[in-house]
Design an enzyme around this catalytic site. Structure first.
Site, short mmCIF file in Angstrom:
data_model
loop_
_atom_site.label_atom_id
_atom_site.label_comp_id
_atom_site.label_asym_id
_atom_site.label_seq_id
_atom_site.Cartn_x
_atom_site.Cartn_y
_atom_site.Cartn_z
N SER A 89 0.79 -1.24 0.43
CA SER A 89 0.01 0.33 -0.48
C SER A 89 0.90 1.18 -0.03
CB SER A 89 -0.72 0.50 1.23
OG SER A 89 -1.52 1.51 1.28
N TYR A 113 -2.13 0.01 10.61
CA TYR A 113 -1.89 -0.46 9.14
C TYR A 113 -0.56 -0.55 8.54
CZ TYR A 113 -4.17 -1.29 4.63
OH TYR A 113 -4.16 -1.29 3.01
N LYS A 117 1.75 -3.55 6.79
CA LYS A 117 2.75 -3.69 5.31
C LYS A 117 3.56 -3.68 4.96
CE LYS A 117 -2.03 -4.11 3.53
NZ LYS A 117 -1.87 -5.24 2.77
N1 LIG Z 1 -8.82 -1.19 -1.51
C1 LIG Z 1 -7.71 0.14 -0.94
O1 LIG Z 1 -7.54 1.25 -1.92
C2 LIG Z 1 -5.95 -0.24 -1.20
C3 LIG Z 1 -5.21 0.26 -1.16
C4 LIG Z 1 -3.64 -0.54 -0.45
C5 LIG Z 1 -4.08 -2.00 -0.35
N2 LIG Z 1 -5.16 -2.16 -0.52
C6 LIG Z 1 -4.72 -3.81 0.12
O2 LIG Z 1 -5.10 -5.05 -1.10
C7 LIG Z 1 -5.83 -5.28 -0.86
C8 LIG Z 1 -7.07 -6.01 -0.70
O3 LIG Z 1 -8.01 -5.12 0.04
P1 LIG Z 1 -9.54 -4.61 -0.65
O4 LIG Z 1 -9.86 -3.13 -0.06
O5 LIG Z 1 -9.99 -5.66 -1.55
O6 LIG Z 1 -10.10 -5.39 1.26
P2 LIG Z 1 -10.98 -6.44 1.61
O7 LIG Z 1 -10.91 -6.22 2.62
O8 LIG Z 1 -12.22 -5.95 0.58
O9 LIG Z 1 -10.41 -7.87 0.88
C9 LIG Z 1 -9.80 -8.14 1.16
C10 LIG Z 1 -9.73 -9.55 1.79
O10 LIG Z 1 -9.15 -10.51 3.01
C11 LIG Z 1 -10.08 -11.06 3.09
N3 LIG Z 1 -9.43 -11.85 4.61
C12 LIG Z 1 -8.56 -10.80 5.48
N4 LIG Z 1 -7.83 -11.41 6.72
C13 LIG Z 1 -8.15 -12.94 6.32
C14 LIG Z 1 -7.10 -14.30 6.40
N5 LIG Z 1 -6.94 -13.75 7.96
N6 LIG Z 1 -7.12 -14.93 6.02
C15 LIG Z 1 -8.61 -15.17 4.82
N7 LIG Z 1 -9.01 -14.04 4.27
C16 LIG Z 1 -8.76 -13.07 5.16
C17 LIG Z 1 -11.14 -11.21 3.74
O11 LIG Z 1 -12.80 -11.22 3.91
C18 LIG Z 1 -11.53 -10.15 2.56
O12 LIG Z 1 -12.38 -10.80 1.45
C19 LIG Z 1 -5.50 -5.51 1.03
O13 LIG Z 1 -3.89 -6.42 1.36
C20 LIG Z 1 -5.60 -4.75 0.91
O14 LIG Z 1 -4.55 -4.09 2.34
C21 LIG Z 1 -6.20 -1.99 -0.77
#
Ligand SMILES: NC(=O)c1ccc[n+]([C@@H]2O[C@H](COP(=O)([O-])OP(=O)(O)OC[C@H]3O[C@@H](n4cnc5c(N)ncnc54)[C@H](O)[C@@H]3O)[C@@H](O)[C@H]2O)c1
Length: 299
Positions: A89, A113, A117
């Site tokens: 991130s 958070y 990462k």
């Molecule tokens: N959305 C953004 O703008 C953004 C920006 C930077 C980084 N990210 C990263 O992208 C990734 C996905 O983000 P997102 O926005 O789709 O979030 P999200 O919460 O929609 O998706 C995360 C998924 O991980 C699953 N999960 C969480 N902990 C778990 C575990 N211990 N075992 C199995 N499954 C687990 C959840 O059920 C969910 O389906 C994350 O790692 C997040 O840090 C997202």
């Protein structure tokens, strides 16, 4: 195949491939899954993602995001799986010393958070040295937009992301969008962020995996479009695309929110041949709007 505990995700969003419900926090789930499926590479998205929540409950974040990732990497080591594309991130950079932010920028996160990462990135590098794991840490900026088909889109609970909050306000019609900070040193006083469409992110993941399969050494790559939009620009764009008035309610700045976060995406362009093609603000807001209307049964 998809491995997800569904702690936050929704079963109905998993449309393709096989599904295994399990947690990275459970060694048994990981071992069982790796025994059942022949896996060549892992794309690791599983994490908790709320910055504010991570400040209030750091243990949950270090446990799920760091310890969970460690268990996943250990399971991969045992199974001889040596390639990972990891969801990092822009939060690893903290308050930027310069913009656009390149990958050499110091990593000084502002929240548990962000640190979670950063820590996983460090673990990936150490596992690389120790047993040859090759990994891509993809540092997303603000993921946004929805599938052009309207089939899947953003649905977080609670929803902290700006564009869904604006569109929910547009649909509800009776509540303003809270804008945190209106006196930042930016042209209109509101924060500037780099919004990148999920379709461009998805493409980058495919390219990152191909890069690893072709023998690429891995590393950290920014995924942003290289241009920012202010909160008020997004609000205006949403009003234009939805055709609905959107009221805003100014509020105090949130601690740790830098005025401007914009990526340099030169490295991903150069080394992966990636180029954002779907990330105009028009397309991001229009696809998200299509999805939000569909969710509410309006499309
Ligand atoms: N959305 C953004 O703008 C953004 C920006 C930077 C980084 N990210 C990263 O992208 C990734 C996905 O983000 P997102 O926005 O789709 O979030 P999200 O919460 O929609 O998706 C995360 C998924 O991980 C699953 N999960 C969480 N902990 C778990 C575990 N211990 N075992 C199995 N499954 C687990 C959840 O059920 C969910 O389906 C994350 O790692 C997040 O840090 C997202």
């Amino acid at each position: 195949m998809v491995f997800d505990s569904l702690v936050k995700g929704r079963r109905e969003n998993l449309r393709w491939g096989e599904f295994y419900q399990g947690s990275t926090g459970n060694r048994g789930d990981l071992a069982d899954c790796l025994a059942r499926f022949r896996i060549d590479a892992v794309m690791h998205f599983a994490a908790f993602i709320e910055v504010g929540e991570s400040v209030a409950d750091p243990a949950a974040y270090y446990l799920n995001n760091v310890a969970g990732s460690l268990q996943l990497m250990q399971a991969m080591a045992q199974g001889g799986i040596r390639r990972m594309v990891y969801s990092s991130s822009a939060a690893v950079y903290g308050s930027p010393l310069r913009v656009p932010i390149d990958e050499e920028h110091p990593l000084t996160p502002l929240s548990p958070y962000g640190w979670s990462k950063q820590m996983v990135e460090t673990m990936l590098a150490d596992f690389g040295t120790a047993w040859g794991l090759r990994s891509m840490a993809l540092r997303y900026f603000n993921a946004a937009g929805a599938a052009a088909s309207g089939e899947i889109g953003e649905q977080h609970t609670p929803e902290s992301h700006l564009i869904p909050r604006i569109l929910e306000a547009a649909l509800a019609g009776d509540r303003p969008v809270t804008v945190y900070g209106t006196n930042y040193p930016t042209p209109d006083g509101t924060c500037i962020r780099d919004y990148i469409h999920v379709t461009d992110l998805a493409r980058a993941h495919v390219l990152a995996l191909e890069y690893l399969l072709d023998g690429g050494p891995g590393g950290a790559f920014n995924l942003g479009q290289g241009q920012g939009a202010s909160v008020m620009e997004v609000v205006r764009k949403a009003a234009e695309i939805t055709g609905r008035p959107i009221a805003v309610e100014p509020a105090a700045r949130r601690p740790g929110d830098p005025p401007v976060l914009v990526a340099s995406n030169e490295k991903a362009r150069r080394e992966l041949g990636w180029m954002p093609e779907h990330s105009s603000l028009d397309n991001i807001v229009a696809t998200a709007w299509k999805w939000h209307r569909k969710m509410k049964g309006l499309a």
